[in-house]
Write an enzyme that holds these catalytic residues in place. Structure first.
Site, PDB file in Angstrom:
ATOM      1  N   GLU A 108       0.832  -1.210   0.000  1.00  0.00           N
ATOM      2  CA  GLU A 108       0.000   0.000   0.000  1.00  0.00           C
ATOM      3  C   GLU A 108       0.866   1.259   0.000  1.00  0.00           C
ATOM      4  OE1 GLU A 108      -2.390  -0.610   3.441  1.00  0.00           O
ATOM      5  OE2 GLU A 108      -3.791  -1.987   2.437  1.00  0.00           O
ATOM      6  N   SER A 194      17.836  -9.074 -10.042  1.00  0.00           N
ATOM      7  CA  SER A 194      16.590  -8.984 -10.803  1.00  0.00           C
ATOM      8  C   SER A 194      16.447 -10.033 -11.900  1.00  0.00           C
ATOM      9  CB  SER A 194      16.446  -7.587 -11.415  1.00  0.00           C
ATOM     10  OG  SER A 194      16.184  -6.630 -10.425  1.00  0.00           O
ATOM     11  N   HIS A 323       1.894 -10.128  -9.314  1.00  0.00           N
ATOM     12  CA  HIS A 323       3.323 -10.451  -9.440  1.00  0.00           C
ATOM     13  C   HIS A 323       4.172  -9.408  -8.721  1.00  0.00           C
ATOM     14  CE1 HIS A 323       7.161 -11.655 -11.107  1.00  0.00           C
ATOM     15  NE2 HIS A 323       7.349 -10.418 -11.511  1.00  0.00           N
ATOM     16  N   SER A 324       3.858  -8.148  -8.930  1.00  0.00           N
ATOM     17  CA  SER A 324       4.539  -7.038  -8.266  1.00  0.00           C
ATOM     18  C   SER A 324       3.619  -5.836  -8.351  1.00  0.00           C
ATOM     19  CB  SER A 324       5.886  -6.732  -8.949  1.00  0.00           C
ATOM     20  OG  SER A 324       5.665  -6.134 -10.223  1.00  0.00           O
TER      21      SER A 324
END
Length: 428
Positions: A108, A194, A323-324
């Site tokens: 959030e 990443s 997912h993200s």
């Protein structure tokens, strides 16, 4: 990114493994099942040239590989009592709740523009934290990017997570990584990278180093079933199988590689058969059953140490979250599917078990969640207010002695910063 926290000498410390006699029976059963099921590592590697038949027949598929499970989806024990003791169960539960609440608050916060990026492990808390509890703290972890629960279990504070996501002066990575790309040499947790699957060949090499050093540490690398479609997976797993070494290759099969469903990734039966094909002892486990994950990982750890051969674990779970923060999963999967898996929440499953035994109360659960929410908000506010790393850190931790051309750039940057006071000031 440059990893200032994790040096190249991570293999130097050896810690004696605590023997676990209670796991011996399960360990033997696991080893026997996987070896007899697959015939994966022949006694004589040259035997295939001398085994003949007059029957022309193509082999299609492998035997079904079931998920090891200790309790059902309602927290009811199926056969034997879990091997995780009460104190460990309470610690695991608290860590699962903390990770779940932190993920919600930090997600959030990204939506509010307070941090730039975030990834949750919602729905996979049992997979990550159940396996973390089965390891020794000195075991070397190569994470993908959804294993913050391992660091949480090993003692990282919520403030440390917040500092990393805020890239401030207290971030031990010195602000050089994206949020959620955690790393901690102190906690034997190699910094997240990443690109998918790049950690797998690294883990194979580290496991081989541990074999050469003859210590008692184990390497664990986590990856998703999507990462198993990368070339680095096949190369890394093959190196590990051939060279050997104490390594656990832990696949979190959560059904989705971002928006790609597992049925669009491969035609085989998940990832476990690949472990068999590469000659690894392999087990498939219910990833939402924290007791099953714990026992399978504990057994895998002992097996890989004793055999000096890698082990493959495939934990079957579901990625409940997006997912993200860059993803909107409502575009590629129905909401009722997500809700059905939310109803199978691994935390609620464990809580049902604990409530039945009076190990926790509903009031205590609510108090824990409320306290973690407060800690998360407080940590985020403090992390936001902290200064960024000094610009001189851009040039550190690459060379032992900074070469002249970088010293020249460092001096030029310092002059630029002095000539433009306030231009790069942090705005909160």
């Amino acid at each position: 990114g440059i990893n200032a926290e994790y040096g190249a000498d991570f293999c130097s410390t050896m810690v004696l493994m605590k023997r676990l006699p209670t796991m011996a029976g399960f360990l033997r059963r696991t080893a026997n099942v996987t070896q007899s099921r697959s015939l994966c590592r022949a006694t004589n590697p040259d035997a295939s040239w001398d085994i003949h038949t007059t029957k022309l027949e193509f082999v299609n598929g492998v035997p079904d590989i079931p998920c090891y499970r200790v309790m059902d989806e309602h927290g009811v024990i199926l056969e034997k009592e879990p091997e995780m003791d009460k104190d460990t169960t309470i610690r695991v539960h608290d860590c699962m709740v903390k990770t779940h609440v932190m993920d919600k608050i930090f997600y959030e916060a990204q939506r509010q523009g307070r941090i730039s990026f975030y990834m949750t492990s919602t729905g996979e808390e049992a997979t990550v934290i159940g396996s973390a509890a089965a390891l020794e703290d000195s075991d070397l972890v190569f994470s993908q990017y959804r294993e913050q629960g391992v660091l949480m279990y090993r003692g990282w504070s919520i403030r440390q997570f917040a500092d990393q996501c805020a890239s401030n002066e207290f971030d031990i990575g010195k602000g050089r990584q994206m949020p959620v790309h955690y790393g901690s040499r102190e906690h034997s947790f190699v910094t997240v990278s990443s690109p998918l699957a790049t950690q797998i060949p690294h883990a194979a090499g580290a496991a081989y180093a541990f074999k050469v050093l003859k210590g008692s540490r184990v390497v664990v690398t986590y990856f998703g079933e999507g990462a198993a479609s990368e070339g680095d997976f096949h190369a890394g797993v093959n190196f590990a199988s051939v060279l050997g070494g104490p390594g656990i290759f832990f696949c979190r099969n959560n059904k989705f590689a971002i928006s790609t469903h597992h049925t669009d990734q491969f035609g085989g039966d998940g990832i476990a058969p690949r472990g068999l094909a590469f000659g690894m002892n392999t087990i498939r486990v219910d990833g939402n059953d924290v007791f099953a994950v714990y026992e399978a990982t504990k057994a895998a750890r002992q097996l890989t140490l004793e055999t000096q051969k890698p082990v493959m674990i495939e934990a079957m779970s579901y990625r409940v979250g997006h997912h993200s923060t860059s993803d909107d999963s409502s575009r590629y999967r129905p909401s009722d599917e997500v809700k059905s898996w939310m109803d199978r929440c691994p935390i609620k499953r464990l809580q049902a078990y604990m409530l039945e035994r009076d190990w926790v109360t509903e009031t205590e659960i609510a108090q824990l969640e409320k306290q973690v929410q407060k800690d998360c908000v407080k940590s985020l506010v403090e992390a936001e207010k902290s200064e960024p790393p000094h610009h001189s850190e851009l040039f550190n931790d690459v060379y032992d002695v900074i070469p002249p051309h970088l010293l020249e750039q460092q001096e030029a940057l310092a002059k630029h910063m002095d000539a433009n006071p306030g231009v790069y000031a942090k705005v909160i």
